[in-house]
Design an enzyme around this catalytic site. Structure first.
Site, PDB file in Angstrom:
ATOM      1  N   LYS A  33     -17.850  37.517 -18.611  1.00  0.00           N
ATOM      2  CA  LYS A  33     -18.843  36.745 -19.372  1.00  0.00           C
ATOM      3  C   LYS A  33     -20.263  37.083 -18.901  1.00  0.00           C
ATOM      4  O   LYS A  33     -20.447  37.729 -17.861  1.00  0.00           O
ATOM      5  CB  LYS A  33     -18.577  35.243 -19.199  1.00  0.00           C
ATOM      6  CG  LYS A  33     -18.798  34.723 -17.785  1.00  0.00           C
ATOM      7  CD  LYS A  33     -18.339  33.275 -17.642  1.00  0.00           C
ATOM      8  CE  LYS A  33     -18.499  32.815 -16.204  1.00  0.00           C
ATOM      9  NZ  LYS A  33     -17.855  31.511 -15.955  1.00  0.00           N
ATOM     10  N   TYR A 263     -52.363  37.807  -9.793  1.00  0.00           N
ATOM     11  CA  TYR A 263     -52.807  36.569 -10.439  1.00  0.00           C
ATOM     12  C   TYR A 263     -53.021  35.455  -9.430  1.00  0.00           C
ATOM     13  O   TYR A 263     -52.242  35.305  -8.483  1.00  0.00           O
ATOM     14  CB  TYR A 263     -51.734  36.090 -11.418  1.00  0.00           C
ATOM     15  CG  TYR A 263     -51.637  36.885 -12.687  1.00  0.00           C
ATOM     16  CD1 TYR A 263     -52.718  36.982 -13.564  1.00  0.00           C
ATOM     17  CD2 TYR A 263     -50.449  37.521 -13.030  1.00  0.00           C
ATOM     18  CE1 TYR A 263     -52.615  37.705 -14.752  1.00  0.00           C
ATOM     19  CE2 TYR A 263     -50.326  38.234 -14.202  1.00  0.00           C
ATOM     20  CZ  TYR A 263     -51.420  38.329 -15.065  1.00  0.00           C
ATOM     21  OH  TYR A 263     -51.306  39.027 -16.224  1.00  0.00           O
TER      22      TYR A 263
HETATM   23  C1  PLP Z   1     -17.031  31.562 -14.789  1.00  0.00           C
HETATM   24  C2  PLP Z   1     -15.677  31.030 -14.744  1.00  0.00           C
HETATM   25  C3  PLP Z   1     -14.737  31.567 -13.867  1.00  0.00           C
HETATM   26  C4  PLP Z   1     -15.082  32.621 -12.833  1.00  0.00           C
HETATM   27  O1  PLP Z   1     -15.752  32.022 -11.735  1.00  0.00           O
HETATM   28  P1  PLP Z   1     -16.164  32.897 -10.462  1.00  0.00           P
HETATM   29  O2  PLP Z   1     -16.622  31.896  -9.459  1.00  0.00           O
HETATM   30  O3  PLP Z   1     -17.289  33.778 -10.914  1.00  0.00           O
HETATM   31  O4  PLP Z   1     -14.978  33.667 -10.056  1.00  0.00           O
HETATM   32  C5  PLP Z   1     -13.428  31.106 -13.965  1.00  0.00           C
HETATM   33  N1  PLP Z   1     -13.086  30.157 -14.857  1.00  0.00           N
HETATM   34  C6  PLP Z   1     -13.982  29.590 -15.697  1.00  0.00           C
HETATM   35  C7  PLP Z   1     -13.538  28.552 -16.644  1.00  0.00           C
HETATM   36  C8  PLP Z   1     -15.301  29.995 -15.662  1.00  0.00           C
HETATM   37  O5  PLP Z   1     -16.179  29.429 -16.489  1.00  0.00           O
END
Ligand code: PLP
Length: 372
Positions: A33, A263
């Site tokens: 993701k 800045y």
């Molecule tokens: C993002 C996510 C994961 C992965 O989590 P990590 O800590 O990056 O391994 C797993 N399950 C769900 C539902 C998530 O949203």
């Protein structure tokens, strides 16, 4: 662009193999993701495909569609919320959706084409998921569509931040109630709860599938997770960082004593300095809040402090000590190794009051990812 991100495919595959070794290859769902945690969805898929993953998890239906267009034919888990009008598309692309609220179930029941579902239970995070006490009536409601219910799942609230995991065990006990409501009625479901941290340090969280995100990119979820792992196993596994972020110096300035940099005139040269302009700012993903901290980049294997405020597309760094050897076009490392020195995404995150998860996922997707 004068900046790019390098993705080390071999290191990514190494990390994936480490986790396949822990849970079994067929029970590992790498999480891609958020543009594969900023590593680039396409590039990460390209790097990963020779490992033949059975599963990949994403947040959006659109990310699942992208993976299908790249040619991934395995199972895809969409863990984020979906829109009612995405259901037919999800079904067409064989995406399996997390569902955790009654509106989602109602829309699904009313839909002509039904994608497969994983029923999510909220066991202690108050984010997404049905309450375990409602599992029984929910299972009743779904009996007619039994075959389309492929999983029962949950997410942990507090594994990364602690070295004692009693809250995770409370969550697992609540989850057990929900799982039994479904298996007891003959649903043929897999169960899953683990992300990186729980996969590493909570054996009882692994069940049938581990959704591993941050750690396939070579990061420990947190320092506490690393300490817990070490307590449990006496040693730590070797996770290899996958991402390096580099740029080229675009110009150099001589700054006289008493002149300001950037800045707000927040930085005043105490002595004559040589300052390089690096074409990276907060638009590219280098947080402005890192201004005025210990933040540094690497040039010719040396630490060069960030001076003045980080701008939208540029930052200035002090190259006085290496002025004899540096020039326009020299390579700047914002994250990664240069000679004996190393800057991790966690370093940049700590200068920016955030965590490595946020830092990498906010690297601008428009920056070129070079797969090596
Ligand atoms: C993002 C996510 C994961 C992965 O989590 P990590 O800590 O990056 O391994 C797993 N399950 C769900 C539902 C998530 O949203």
């Amino acid at each position: 662009m004068h900046t790019w991100i390098e993705i080390n495919g071999e290191n990514l595959r190494h990390n994936v193999r480490v986790f396949a070794g822990i849970v079994g290859k067929e029970r590992l769902a790498p999480v891609l993701k958020s543009n594969a945690y900023g590593h680039g969805l396409r590039e990460t898929w390209e790097a990963l495909k020779s490992e033949n993953p059975g599963w990949i998890a994403v947040n959006y239906v659109s990310e699942g569609k992208d993976l299908r267009s790249f040619g991934f034919t395995g199972r895809i888990l969409v863990v984020g919320p979906f829109l009612t009008d995405e259901m037919a598309e999800a079904a067409r692309h064989k995406l399996e959706l997390f569902v955790g609220h009654s509106e989602g179930i109602s829309a699904w029941l009313a839909s002509k084409t039904k994608p497969e579902l994983h029923i999510e239970f909220d066991t202690g995070m108050s984010r997404q998921g049905f309450h375990p006490e409602d599992a029984f009536s929910l299972a009743e409601k779904l009996l007619a569509d039994k075959k389309l219910i492929r999983g029962v799942c949950m997410h942990f609230a507090n594994v990364e931040d602690v070295t004692e995991h009693e809250y995770a065990r409370v969550q697992l006990n609540r989850f057990d109630v929900a799982v039994k409501a479904f298996t007891g009625r003959g649903f043929d479901v897999i169960t899953h709860s683990a992300s990186s941290a729980s996969t590493l340090i909570l054996d009882e969280s692994r069940f049938d599938l581990a959704r591993v995100g941050i750690s396939i990119y070579g990061f420990w979820p947190s320092q506490a997770t690393k300490i817990s792992y070490k307590q449990l196993h006496g040693d730590v596994i070797d996770l290899k960082p996958v991402l390096s972020w580099r740029a080229k110096i675009t110009s150099l300035n001589d700054v006289a004593q008493g002149r300001y940099v950037g800045y707000g005139c927040t930085f005043k040269a105490r002595h004559a300095m040589r300052v390089a302009v690096v074409p990276v700012g907060y638009f590219e993903g280098y947080p402005r809040i890192a201004s005025g901290t210990q933040a540094y980049v690497l040039i010719h294997g040396e630490r060069c402090p960030v001076v003045g405020r980080v701008c939208m597309n540029m930052m200035m760094v002090d190259v006085t000590d290496i002025s004899a050897k540096t020039a326009v076009g020299a390579v700047v490392t914002l994250i990664g190794r240069d000679g004996q020195e190393y800057v991790s995404a966690s370093d940049v995150a700590s200068w920016s009051e955030t965590i490595h998860y946020e830092l990498v996922t906010r690297l601008n997707p428009a920056i070129e990812r070079r797969l090596t």
